[in-house]
Design a protein around this motif. Structure first.
Motif, mmCIF file in Angstrom:
data_model
loop_
_atom_site.group_PDB
_atom_site.id
_atom_site.type_symbol
_atom_site.label_atom_id
_atom_site.label_comp_id
_atom_site.label_asym_id
_atom_site.label_seq_id
_atom_site.Cartn_x
_atom_site.Cartn_y
_atom_site.Cartn_z
ATOM 1 N N HIS A 65 24.873 43.225 71.234
ATOM 2 C CA HIS A 65 23.905 43.144 72.281
ATOM 3 C C HIS A 65 22.572 43.546 71.874
ATOM 4 O O HIS A 65 22.325 44.702 71.668
ATOM 5 C CB HIS A 65 24.612 44.022 73.573
ATOM 6 C CG HIS A 65 23.816 44.193 74.765
ATOM 7 N ND1 HIS A 65 24.281 44.370 76.019
ATOM 8 C CD2 HIS A 65 22.561 43.365 75.159
ATOM 9 C CE1 HIS A 65 23.526 44.293 77.075
ATOM 10 N NE2 HIS A 65 22.388 43.493 76.433
ATOM 11 N N HIS A 97 17.926 37.308 77.207
ATOM 12 C CA HIS A 97 18.460 37.123 78.506
ATOM 13 C C HIS A 97 18.174 35.504 78.878
ATOM 14 O O HIS A 97 16.954 34.962 78.382
ATOM 15 C CB HIS A 97 17.321 37.974 79.553
ATOM 16 C CG HIS A 97 17.431 39.421 79.410
ATOM 17 N ND1 HIS A 97 18.354 40.247 79.715
ATOM 18 C CD2 HIS A 97 16.615 40.350 78.916
ATOM 19 C CE1 HIS A 97 18.296 41.410 79.566
ATOM 20 N NE2 HIS A 97 17.199 41.613 78.865
ATOM 21 N N GLU A 134 22.593 36.757 77.295
ATOM 22 C CA GLU A 134 22.667 37.647 78.343
ATOM 23 C C GLU A 134 22.436 37.050 79.738
ATOM 24 O O GLU A 134 21.199 36.609 80.006
ATOM 25 C CB GLU A 134 22.132 39.011 78.226
ATOM 26 C CG GLU A 134 22.439 39.816 79.344
ATOM 27 C CD GLU A 134 21.836 41.526 79.060
ATOM 28 O OE1 GLU A 134 21.206 41.690 78.206
ATOM 29 O OE2 GLU A 134 22.117 42.353 79.828
ATOM 30 N N HIS A 143 25.109 42.484 84.632
ATOM 31 C CA HIS A 143 24.697 41.487 83.402
ATOM 32 C C HIS A 143 25.908 41.255 82.612
ATOM 33 O O HIS A 143 26.685 42.195 82.503
ATOM 34 C CB HIS A 143 23.451 42.185 82.694
ATOM 35 C CG HIS A 143 22.276 42.646 83.255
ATOM 36 N ND1 HIS A 143 21.459 43.239 82.874
ATOM 37 C CD2 HIS A 143 22.064 42.274 84.541
ATOM 38 C CE1 HIS A 143 20.233 43.116 83.637
ATOM 39 N NE2 HIS A 143 20.608 42.693 84.724
ATOM 40 N N HIS A 178 26.795 47.227 80.433
ATOM 41 C CA HIS A 178 26.422 48.577 81.105
ATOM 42 C C HIS A 178 26.775 48.734 82.384
ATOM 43 O O HIS A 178 25.725 48.550 83.615
ATOM 44 C CB HIS A 178 24.727 48.770 80.879
ATOM 45 C CG HIS A 178 23.726 47.380 81.169
ATOM 46 N ND1 HIS A 178 23.760 46.958 82.299
ATOM 47 C CD2 HIS A 178 23.424 46.670 80.412
ATOM 48 C CE1 HIS A 178 22.989 45.842 82.407
ATOM 49 N NE2 HIS A 178 22.525 45.462 81.094
ATOM 50 N N ASP A 233 22.089 47.486 72.637
ATOM 51 C CA ASP A 233 21.241 46.735 73.848
ATOM 52 C C ASP A 233 19.806 47.257 73.283
ATOM 53 O O ASP A 233 18.914 47.557 74.027
ATOM 54 C CB ASP A 233 21.694 47.399 74.942
ATOM 55 C CG ASP A 233 20.832 46.657 76.060
ATOM 56 O OD1 ASP A 233 20.263 45.510 75.758
ATOM 57 O OD2 ASP A 233 20.987 46.862 77.415
HETATM 58 ZN ZN ZN Z 1 21.460 44.029 80.716
#
Ligand code: ZN
Ligand code: ZN
Length: 384
Positions: A65, A97, A134, A143, A178, A233
């Motif tokens: 991520h 994303h 994502e 997400h 998350h 992330d």
């Molecule tokens: Zn996210």
């Protein structure tokens, strides 16, 4: 035309001995300069992360991520590869994303581009690398990352469920990111999650994202047999030089049959993981137990004084281990620093009588708030 001046060495008035000395000094100076230049120019160095392999499995350090300028990250895709390699990771996926593209006036939306730009760099560095995205709709439902994708564009759908379905139908490993980031209420388990789960489109959850730990995600992973994951992330450049117990990237340790993308995917689908987040290792008992056994060794006891026996305990993993006694033998608490050995007094053992240390490892979490119970056998004490 400019005159080229050449210094004639014969005009220099130096003695032959001095000349030889200067030549020697000159050669040494050239060598030193070359050495310094070599260090300054190329020679990137990889800092290994130490978690031992386990019987039958390679322990791979994985982050699935992270973001680049192709969504809301602040680095070029190849930089992510270099950072991960330098820090000792074995495998990464860039997961920009699908929906959120704040830089798109400068970097046009191209869902596959960040992966494609970094692929050659990953190959050069021998880093395991695979396609990820994502899916970023509202929270709830939250997400979701799909990794080991084939076609990222297929995830750009109108409906959320269709995006997850499109990922799963490509054979992707899909996980919920998350979960509690907007609070427990926004991160609650809904019918839509049940639909994903029952359709076998959901395979894991981030128990940790960056420095955040989500106990609900941890609980649901255990209840529903989902794979436990921890990822960074990361959006900014990663300035960390190396991963240590005190400061490290959140990552997943994956126990794969071999070091390959196929093996990694098989291990993730089978749930063979432990999450390393801050000072905790979080995983199923069936994987934390062998990881502990592969990391910690109790040496045969030695007589420290007339009536006290001592043992040396070695910790071969990158995490500090915090032990709390449940049995009668040994100190009330033991801290085993990462990649170090300590000696502890185990009392007045009678020679020829084997003993054992029974402890709970407080920072090896088998469930929220529950540490791993371990028993460390000690060989019979030597004769006095
Ligand atoms: Zn996210
Ligand atoms: Zn993200």
């Amino acid at each position: 035309m400019r005159a080229v001046l050449r210094r004639n060495p014969r005009n220099l008035s130096v003695s032959p001995r001095k000349d030889r000395l200067m030549k020697k000094l000159g050669t040494s100076l050239v060598l030193v300069v070359l050495l310094l230049l070599g260090r300054a120019i190329g020679q990137e160095v990889r800092q290994e992360i130490h978690f031992p392999d386990m019987p039958g499995y390679r322990t791979l350090k994985v982050d699935m991520h992270m973001h680049t300028v192709f969504s809301d990250g602040l680095v070029w895709p190849t930089v992510r590869v270099d950072e991960a390699w330098r820090q000792g990771l074995d495998a990464i996926a860039i997961t920009d994303h699908i929906e959120y593209q704040p830089h798109k006036a400068d970097v046009p939306t191209q869902h596959a581009r960040s992966h494609d730009l970094a692929a050659a760099q990953a190959k050069e560095k021998n880093l395991l690398y695979f396609r990820g995205s994502e899916i970023t709709r509202d929270t709830p439902p939250g997400h979701f990352n799909g990794v080991f994708l084939k076609d990222q564009k297929a995830l750009d759908t109108k409906e959320f469920v269709d995006a997850v379905k499109a990922a799963a139908e490509q054979g992707a490993f899909v996980f919920w990111n998350h979960q509690g980031w907007k609070g427990e209420e926004a991160g609650r388990w809904l019918d839509v999650h049940t639909k994903l789960f029952e359709s076998k489109w959901l395979h894991g959850m981030e128990v940790c994202n960056g420095d955040s730990y989500y106990p609900s995600a941890h609980k649901w992973c255990l209840e529903k047999n989902l794979t436990l994951l921890g990822n960074s992330d990361i959006h900014e450049p990663d300035l960390l030089k190396r991963n240590t117990a005190a400061e490290h990237r959140t990552m997943t340790l994956v126990f794969a049959k071999e070091r390959s993308v196929d093996s990694l995917k098989e291990a993730l689908m089978a749930g063979r993981t432990v999450v390393w987040c801050k000072d905790q290792l979080i995983g199923r008992q069936e994987w934390l137990e062998p990881l502990f056994k592969a990391s910690v060794e109790v040496k045969p006891p030695h007589q420290g004084s007339k009536d006290a026996v001592w043992v040396e305990i070695v910790n071969r993993c990158e995490a500090d281990l915090q032990l709390e006694r449940v049995g009668k033998v040994g100190p009330a608490t033991i801290k085993l620093p990462a990649l170090s050995s300590i000696v502890v007094k185990i009392g007045t053992a009678k020679p020829g009588e084997p003993q054992q240390l029974s402890y709970t490892v407080k920072n090896l979490l088998v469930a929220p708030g529950t540490g791993l119970k371990v028993t460390l056998p000690i060989a019979a004490a030597p004769a006095k």
